[in-house]
Design an enzyme around this catalytic site. Structure first.
Site, PDB file in Angstrom:
ATOM      1  N   SER A 125       0.839  -1.197   0.000  1.00  0.00           N
ATOM      2  CA  SER A 125       0.000   0.000   0.000  1.00  0.00           C
ATOM      3  C   SER A 125       0.870   1.241   0.000  1.00  0.00           C
ATOM      4  O   SER A 125       1.996   1.241   0.519  1.00  0.00           O
ATOM      5  CB  SER A 125      -0.899  -0.001   1.245  1.00  0.00           C
ATOM      6  OG  SER A 125      -1.513   1.252   1.431  1.00  0.00           O
ATOM      7  N   TYR A 149      -1.520   0.290   9.981  1.00  0.00           N
ATOM      8  CA  TYR A 149      -1.682  -0.424   8.716  1.00  0.00           C
ATOM      9  C   TYR A 149      -0.455  -0.220   7.821  1.00  0.00           C
ATOM     10  O   TYR A 149       0.105  -1.173   7.286  1.00  0.00           O
ATOM     11  CB  TYR A 149      -2.942   0.078   8.017  1.00  0.00           C
ATOM     12  CG  TYR A 149      -3.173  -0.483   6.634  1.00  0.00           C
ATOM     13  CD1 TYR A 149      -3.627  -1.785   6.457  1.00  0.00           C
ATOM     14  CD2 TYR A 149      -2.972   0.301   5.500  1.00  0.00           C
ATOM     15  CE1 TYR A 149      -3.858  -2.302   5.189  1.00  0.00           C
ATOM     16  CE2 TYR A 149      -3.209  -0.200   4.229  1.00  0.00           C
ATOM     17  CZ  TYR A 149      -3.651  -1.501   4.073  1.00  0.00           C
ATOM     18  OH  TYR A 149      -3.883  -1.999   2.820  1.00  0.00           O
ATOM     19  N   LYS A 153       2.314  -3.081   6.574  1.00  0.00           N
ATOM     20  CA  LYS A 153       2.653  -3.307   5.165  1.00  0.00           C
ATOM     21  C   LYS A 153       4.150  -3.083   4.917  1.00  0.00           C
ATOM     22  O   LYS A 153       4.778  -3.815   4.141  1.00  0.00           O
ATOM     23  CB  LYS A 153       1.831  -2.375   4.273  1.00  0.00           C
ATOM     24  CG  LYS A 153       0.352  -2.725   4.207  1.00  0.00           C
ATOM     25  CD  LYS A 153       0.110  -4.021   3.455  1.00  0.00           C
ATOM     26  CE  LYS A 153      -1.362  -4.261   3.192  1.00  0.00           C
ATOM     27  NZ  LYS A 153      -1.629  -5.493   2.421  1.00  0.00           N
TER      28      LYS A 153
END
Length: 329
Positions: A125, A149, A153
């Protein structure tokens, strides 16, 4: 040829499987089996030649991952993840699924040993980057995420690089733009409204816009996302060297430009169904996201994206018409 798709029940996962079934081959070889795995069983109709093995499983369970890898899939698409908003709200769950799940997968592959070295395509991402940003963000910009998040990643990217360097996997990490327009209902991603302000008005419903019109973001269509995955699965990875993760090409657009494109394609009445309702939590999350990229490595490696945002809207309208026709058949 056996393909494992983790996250098969998600929107991109289903589209990927549809593409694989339609083409029937990948990298010049006929596809024999697709293992379609997600936390809930994906609804995939039976086909003729290609066997579809649908399974509900938890990627954070090392034993279940090991059982999947025991079948020695040739290509693995790892799309399974807890999305941004949920990963931020549930710290433990985000790390268990996003980070530990990747670790279990890589370790299961390494444990097979011998000459087993599958192509592993991992969906990362643009959240791996954090402010302050250069504009546009180039391929050498520092990974310094400002969300859990994004951190999860980024950890997975580093693991993919290292396991590829050691020869355990042949990995490619693709940093996806925000994918719009997503069909169906909103998910728990903080970016969900980017699709909602297009999808809901086109469906005759009101949409809530929680951020200002001048917010700029990096986006691509669902069709482009599937194209990224297919190219990552078949490309020559030697050209990537030790840096196996790339930022995918996309469009840098403001909310105002998105709404104007909607107005141009569908008219004033449709664009007028957007209601502005600021949300401080979402505004704070979005403020820490990158807005524009120079995705030179990906472009040089053969990845391509959408020409303009109006094209994305038109493609969504065409997809919805096709979906309605299939449902009525």
């Amino acid at each position: 040829m056996r393909i494992l798709v983790l996250g098969a029940a998600g929107m991109v996962g289903r589209r990927l499987i549809d593409r694989l079934l339609a083409e029937g081959t990948i990298a010049g070889q006929e596809i024999d089996v697709i293992d379609a795995v997600d936390v809930v069983a994906a609804e995939i109709p039976a086909t003729g030649r290609i066997t579809i093995d649908v399974k509900a499983s938890d990627v954070s369970d090392p034993d279940e991952i090991a059982a999947m890898i025991a079948k020695r899939p040739d290509i693995i698409f790892h799309l399974a993840a807890i999305v941004s908003g949920e990963a931020e709200a549930d710290f433990e769950k985000g790390y268990r699924i996003n980070q530990a799940g990747m670790s279990h997968l890589l370790e299961a592959i390494r444990a097979k040993g011998g000459n087993y070295r599958p192509r592993l395509v991992f969906t990362s991402s643009i959240a791996v980057f954090g402010a302050p940003f250069e504009e546009p963000i180039g391929d050498t910009f520092l990974m310094a995420p400002l969300t859990s998040y994004g951190t999860q990643k980024a950890i997975c990217e580093l693991l993919l690089n290292d396991y590829s360097r050691k020869g355990f996997v042949d990995g490619v990490g693709i940093r996806l733009p925000t994918i719009v327009v997503r069909p169906g209902k909103p998910n728990k991603a903080a970016s969900s409204f980017f699709s909602g302000i297009i999808r809901e008005p086109l469906a005759g419903q009101e949409a809530i816009l929680p951020v200002a019109d001048d917010v700029r973001h990096w986006v691509a269509s669902p069709a482009s996302a599937v194209g990224f995955l297919m190219h990552a699965a078949t490309m020559d990875t030697e050209r990537l060297g030790a840096r196996r993760c790339l930022t995918m090409p996309g469009l840098s657009v403001t909310i105002a430009e998105m709404i104007e494109a909607l107005r141009m394609v569908a008219g004033d009445e449709v664009a007028g169904r957007i209601r502005r309702e600021p949300d401080a939590v979402i505004e704070k999350i979005v403020a820490g996201w990158p807005r524009d990229f120079a995705a030179d490595r990906a472009l040089q490696a053969g990845f391509t994206a959408d020409p303009d945002f109006a094209s994305i809207i038109k493609a969504h309208i065409a997809d919805e018409k096709q979906r309605a026709a299939q449902a009525g058949a």
